[in-house]
Design a protein around this motif. Structure first.
Motif, PDB file in Angstrom:
ATOM      1  N   LEU A  72     -69.709  28.965  37.269  1.00 10.11           N
ATOM      2  CA  LEU A  72     -68.905  29.136  38.481  1.00 10.11           C
ATOM      3  C   LEU A  72     -67.835  30.202  38.286  1.00 10.11           C
ATOM      4  CD1 LEU A  72     -68.345  25.470  39.740  1.00 10.11           C
ATOM      5  CD2 LEU A  72     -69.729  27.245  40.814  1.00 10.11           C
ATOM      6  N   LEU A  73     -67.184  30.190  37.123  1.00  8.29           N
ATOM      7  CA  LEU A  73     -66.161  31.197  36.855  1.00  8.29           C
ATOM      8  C   LEU A  73     -66.778  32.587  36.775  1.00  8.29           C
ATOM      9  CD1 LEU A  73     -64.100  29.239  34.167  1.00  8.29           C
ATOM     10  CD2 LEU A  73     -63.368  29.775  36.506  1.00  8.29           C
ATOM     11  N   ALA A  74     -67.987  32.688  36.218  1.00  9.70           N
ATOM     12  CA  ALA A  74     -68.671  33.989  36.140  1.00  9.70           C
ATOM     13  C   ALA A  74     -69.146  34.444  37.519  1.00  9.70           C
ATOM     14  CB  ALA A  74     -69.853  33.890  35.182  1.00  9.70           C
ATOM     15  N   LYS A  75     -69.508  33.505  38.370  1.00 10.24           N
ATOM     16  CA  LYS A  75     -69.980  33.830  39.720  1.00 10.24           C
ATOM     17  C   LYS A  75     -68.859  34.406  40.571  1.00 10.24           C
ATOM     18  CE  LYS A  75     -72.288  31.617  43.681  1.00 10.24           C
ATOM     19  NZ  LYS A  75     -72.823  30.324  44.202  1.00 10.24           N
ATOM     20  N   TYR A  76     -67.638  33.936  40.327  1.00  9.08           N
ATOM     21  CA  TYR A  76     -66.474  34.396  41.100  1.00  9.08           C
ATOM     22  C   TYR A  76     -65.400  34.886  40.125  1.00  9.08           C
ATOM     23  CZ  TYR A  76     -68.738  31.411  44.623  1.00  9.08           C
ATOM     24  OH  TYR A  76     -69.638  30.819  45.485  1.00  9.08           O
ATOM     25  N   LYS A 136     -63.083  37.053  40.104  1.00  6.13           N
ATOM     26  CA  LYS A 136     -61.745  37.399  40.579  1.00  6.13           C
ATOM     27  C   LYS A 136     -61.124  36.301  41.439  1.00  6.13           C
ATOM     28  CE  LYS A 136     -62.635  42.389  40.499  1.00  6.13           C
ATOM     29  NZ  LYS A 136     -62.634  43.641  41.287  1.00  6.13           N
ATOM     30  N   LYS A 137     -61.759  35.151  41.466  1.00  3.80           N
ATOM     31  CA  LYS A 137     -61.279  34.048  42.308  1.00  3.80           C
ATOM     32  C   LYS A 137     -60.532  33.015  41.470  1.00  3.80           C
ATOM     33  CE  LYS A 137     -63.217  35.558  46.138  1.00  3.80           C
ATOM     34  NZ  LYS A 137     -62.407  36.007  47.297  1.00  3.80           N
ATOM     35  N   THR A 138     -59.608  32.341  42.126  1.00  4.07           N
ATOM     36  CA  THR A 138     -58.884  31.241  41.478  1.00  4.07           C
ATOM     37  C   THR A 138     -59.732  29.964  41.569  1.00  4.07           C
ATOM     38  OG1 THR A 138     -57.789  30.508  43.497  1.00  4.07           O
ATOM     39  CG2 THR A 138     -56.712  32.270  42.237  1.00  4.07           C
ATOM     40  N   PRO A 139     -59.419  28.957  40.755  1.00  2.97           N
ATOM     41  CA  PRO A 139     -60.119  27.680  40.897  1.00  2.97           C
ATOM     42  C   PRO A 139     -60.001  27.096  42.311  1.00  2.97           C
ATOM     43  CG  PRO A 139     -59.007  27.736  38.788  1.00  2.97           C
ATOM     44  CD  PRO A 139     -58.569  28.971  39.529  1.00  2.97           C
ATOM     45  N   ASP A 140     -58.881  27.309  42.975  1.00  2.00           N
ATOM     46  CA  ASP A 140     -58.746  26.862  44.369  1.00  2.00           C
ATOM     47  C   ASP A 140     -59.787  27.534  45.255  1.00  2.00           C
ATOM     48  OD1 ASP A 140     -56.654  25.252  43.702  1.00  2.00           O
ATOM     49  OD2 ASP A 140     -55.203  26.165  45.061  1.00  2.00           O
ATOM     50  N   ASP A 141     -59.932  28.851  45.095  1.00  2.00           N
ATOM     51  CA  ASP A 141     -60.908  29.599  45.902  1.00  2.00           C
ATOM     52  C   ASP A 141     -62.325  29.111  45.641  1.00  2.00           C
ATOM     53  OD1 ASP A 141     -58.850  31.193  46.916  1.00  2.00           O
ATOM     54  OD2 ASP A 141     -59.069  32.688  45.322  1.00  2.00           O
ATOM     55  N   ILE A 142     -62.637  28.909  44.358  1.00  2.00           N
ATOM     56  CA  ILE A 142     -63.983  28.461  43.987  1.00  2.00           C
ATOM     57  C   ILE A 142     -64.247  27.070  44.545  1.00  2.00           C
ATOM     58  CG2 ILE A 142     -65.506  27.912  42.049  1.00  2.00           C
ATOM     59  CD1 ILE A 142     -63.968  30.034  40.414  1.00  2.00           C
ATOM     60  N   MET A 173     -59.106  27.262  28.772  1.00  2.53           N
ATOM     61  CA  MET A 173     -59.503  27.038  27.381  1.00  2.53           C
ATOM     62  C   MET A 173     -60.770  27.783  26.968  1.00  2.53           C
ATOM     63  SD  MET A 173     -56.951  25.123  26.768  1.00  2.53           S
ATOM     64  CE  MET A 173     -57.101  24.319  25.184  1.00  2.53           C
ATOM     65  N   GLU A 174     -61.444  28.458  27.886  1.00  5.23           N
ATOM     66  CA  GLU A 174     -62.749  29.031  27.544  1.00  5.23           C
ATOM     67  C   GLU A 174     -62.668  30.099  26.452  1.00  5.23           C
ATOM     68  OE1 GLU A 174     -64.786  31.656  30.219  1.00  5.23           O
ATOM     69  OE2 GLU A 174     -63.061  31.801  31.556  1.00  5.23           O
ATOM     70  N   LYS A 175     -61.600  30.885  26.424  1.00  7.12           N
ATOM     71  CA  LYS A 175     -61.492  31.915  25.392  1.00  7.12           C
ATOM     72  C   LYS A 175     -61.307  31.288  24.017  1.00  7.12           C
ATOM     73  CE  LYS A 175     -59.787  35.674  28.297  1.00  7.12           C
ATOM     74  NZ  LYS A 175     -58.670  36.633  28.549  1.00  7.12           N
TER      75      LYS A 175
END
Length: 629
Positions: free
Chosen positions: A278-282, A284-290, A310-312
């Motif tokens: 999901l983060l890769a799909k969006y 430039k989006k925030t978790p709220d946007d997603i 924490m992903e990094k």
């Protein structure tokens, strides 16, 4: 006997009498030690451990109370020296070394647990020292002083009694004994280290890598089979009870199925990878946007914040430490339950062990990654993340001390254990400090609302309700928040006519949901539930426009889903009941017949008698809807 001999004899008898009297008084004083804090329960303990003659001991403990800021005086077993809790190590040791009533039992044991910060970023050093002394006038008693370098000084004091006199340099003082008054046991480091030194290299890795999980249970840490350390639970071993309760394993077959599919089905890696996608799909989006576009649940939105932050640190290996470490612990429980032999378990464990050894650089690096995984677990199970992370580090670091001088015969430490790290993939090597999750205000708000939303809605306090409604108002453009606002109003028992305006207000939040999440069968549960209830609320007040709008949001009239077919049939049946135009009634009847033909799916026509039965069934269902909504 000469006069002089009689005088000498009387002198020695008198001296013996005085010694016995002093010893009796001293022993009585030890036996009748006053409670050092009558106002609290967590500053003084008295307990005993059973073993052989040499190891059976009675222990009295004084420690700094977490709720008090005073310095209680210790019992006067130090030859008159006024020593208090919180006194500095150097000052206290100088007094003890000069005391004529004590002699040093062994050189002090010093170590650190290597945490420099806590979850709230307050510095903590966690450097410890143990000093041991034997009482000269009663060598069956010894004192052990526990100093902490984080500012507390003398943090705990132990008075230990046993039947066999203590002697300087014996094993009892050479091992870093740590006392646990809460569960009334003494950690037997001598036995642990002997067990550890008897293990093969891979057996050590097996125990070490599963230690974070097993350490949360009162079991043996340093043997592949963790039983027995506690008694059986009825007819089951402790391990079998844990497997049944926490892992739904009640047989060997269940355990083998769990081991076989853990990484792909039962572990946290699939969930974590889903959030990464999901983060890769969006990007430039925030978790709220997603959350708004993917119609995520409140739980998934809170988890998305965690994963994004924490992903990094987790790198390409993700939840590997958490998943592999846990399943290794499960295998050890399987041994104890009698469902796996140690040889079988090692065959299953070895590739998982190799994967961990190749992926992480050290014990500290592994444990930090494992702890981050436990943070996601805590969040998914509605537990406080920082509390779970702290407990994990505290339990695991008990076996990862960094000693000033490591004596493998008397000391055991995972600290500094080097892993081959052949497949580290350039991921950063983490320290214990990297495990802490410090959520931003927005992430913290989602966590709090998630925890509150899992309670029984009717039982939440007015203050919590206000918090949730305030949050929902701020996040009204996000489906899960908009839906929660409606649920909170429904819990008040409002009728459909009053509630329908809240559905109208929430409706725009669902307009930007991506099409694939709108499908009735495979889409978002929040989306389909919202519009299904919206439909029935509208049906209850005969609002045909809203009814049809809700149905169109869910599916079109080509649906073959049984639930949707029934919903469309109820819609047209309700319209037919209020319609006077015969031509329209015929149209609605054909619609109903068409939907029920899809449900029956046998290709036969629906006769007049069967149609009457369908109408009777729809009428009964309509009454049920009206009574419920």
């Amino acid at each position: 006997m000469s006069r002089s001999s009689k005088i000498v004899c009387k002198f020695f008898l008198l001296l013996l009498f005085l010694c016995l009297a002093c010893f009796s008084a001293f022993a009585e004083e030890i036996k009748e030690l006053s409670v050092w804090s009558p106002n609290t329960e967590d500053t003084e303990f008295l307990y005993a451990t059973e073993g052989d003659e040499q190891e059976s001991v009675q222990v009295r403990v004084s420690r700094i109370a977490s709720t008090k800021l005073w310095d209680p005086m210790l019992p006067d077993v130090f030859g008159g020296n006024k020593i208090k809790l919180r006194d500095k190590e150097s000052d206290t040791v100088a007094k003890l070394n000069s005391s004529p009533n004590l002699f040093k039992a062994a050189e002090p044991v010093r170590w650190t647990e290597n945490i420099s910060h806590s979850a709230d970023d307050k510095k903590k050093s966690y450097h410890y020292s143990l000093h041991s002394y034997i009482l000269k006038n009663n060598p069956k008693l010894c004192i052990i002083l526990f100093f902490s370098g984080d500012g507390n000084g003398l943090e705990q004091f132990y008075l230990v009694r046993r039947e066999v006199p203590f002697s300087a340099g014996e094993d009892f003082f050479l091992y870093p004994n740590v006392y646990y008054p809460n569960d009334c046991t003494i950690n037997n480091w001598k036995s642990d280290i002997e067990d550890w030194n008897a293990l093969s290299e891979y057996e050590r890795y097996f125990c070490m890598l599963s230690a974070p999980l097993v350490a949360n249970h009162p079991q043996k840490m340093f043997s592949v089979n963790p039983e027995p350390l506690v008694g059986n639970t009825e007819s089951k071993t402790y391990s079998q009870a844990v497997l049944e309760r926490d892992w739904s394993c009640s047989s060997r077959a269940d355990l083998l199925e769990l081991i076989d599919g853990f990484r792909n089905e039962s572990g946290f890696s699939p969930m974590y990878e889903g959030f990464l996608k999901l983060l890769a799909k969006y990007p430039k989006k925030t978790p709220d946007d997603i959350s708004a576009m993917e119609c995520l649940t409140i739980h998934d939105t809170a988890c998305l914040f965690y994963v994004k932050q924490m992903e990094k640190k987790l790198g390409e290996h993700g939840m590997l430490a958490w998943d592999n470490g846990r399943i290794l612990g499960v295998m050890r429980w399987g041994i104890a339950a009698g469902w796996l032999s140690e040889q079988e378990a090692m065959q299953y464990a070895r590739p998982l062990i190799d994967e961990l050894l190749d992926s992480y650089a050290s014990w500290e690096d592994y444990l930090a990654h494992y702890t981050i995984g436990r943070g996601l677990f805590a969040l998914s199970r509605r537990h406080d993340i920082q509390e779970y992370e702290h407990d994990e580090l505290l339990n695991s670091l008990n076996y990862a001390r960094s000693y000033e001088t490591v004596d493998t015969k008397h000391q055991l430490s995972f600290h500094g254990t080097k892993f081959p790290a052949k497949n580290q993939k350039g991921n950063p090597v983490l320290t214990y400090n990297d495990a802490w999750y410090k959520p931003a205000a927005d992430a913290k708000a989602w966590e709090e609302v998630y925890f509150l939303s899992t309670k029984v809605i009717n039982s939440i306090s007015q203050n919590d309700e206000r918090k949730m409604l305030s949050f929902c108002a701020k996040k009204s453009n996000i489906p899960c928040a908009a839906s929660l606002a409606v649920i909170l109003r429904e819990a008040k028992g409002l009728g459909s006519r009053e509630l329908i305006r809240y559905y109208d207000s929430a409706n725009p939040a669902f307009d930007k949901v991506v099409p694939e999440k709108r499908d009735y069968n495979t889409g978002s549960k929040i989306y389909t539930t919202f519009y299904t209830v919206y439909f029935y609320r509208s049906l209850a007040i005969n609002d045909f426009d809203r009814m049809y709008k809700a149905l169109q949001k869910l599916d079109d009239e080509n649906t073959i889903d049984e639930s949707m077919c029934i919903s469309y049939s109820l819609y047209y049946y309700t319209k037919m009941k209020t319609e006077k135009d015969r031509a329209k009634i015929d149209v609605y009847e054909k619609k109903i017949i068409g939907f029920f033909s899809r449900i029956l799916a046998d290709g036969r026509p629906i006769g007049e008698n069967e149609l009457k039965q369908i109408y009777a069934w729809l009428e009964e269902n309509l009454k049920g809807v009206l009574s419920k909504f």
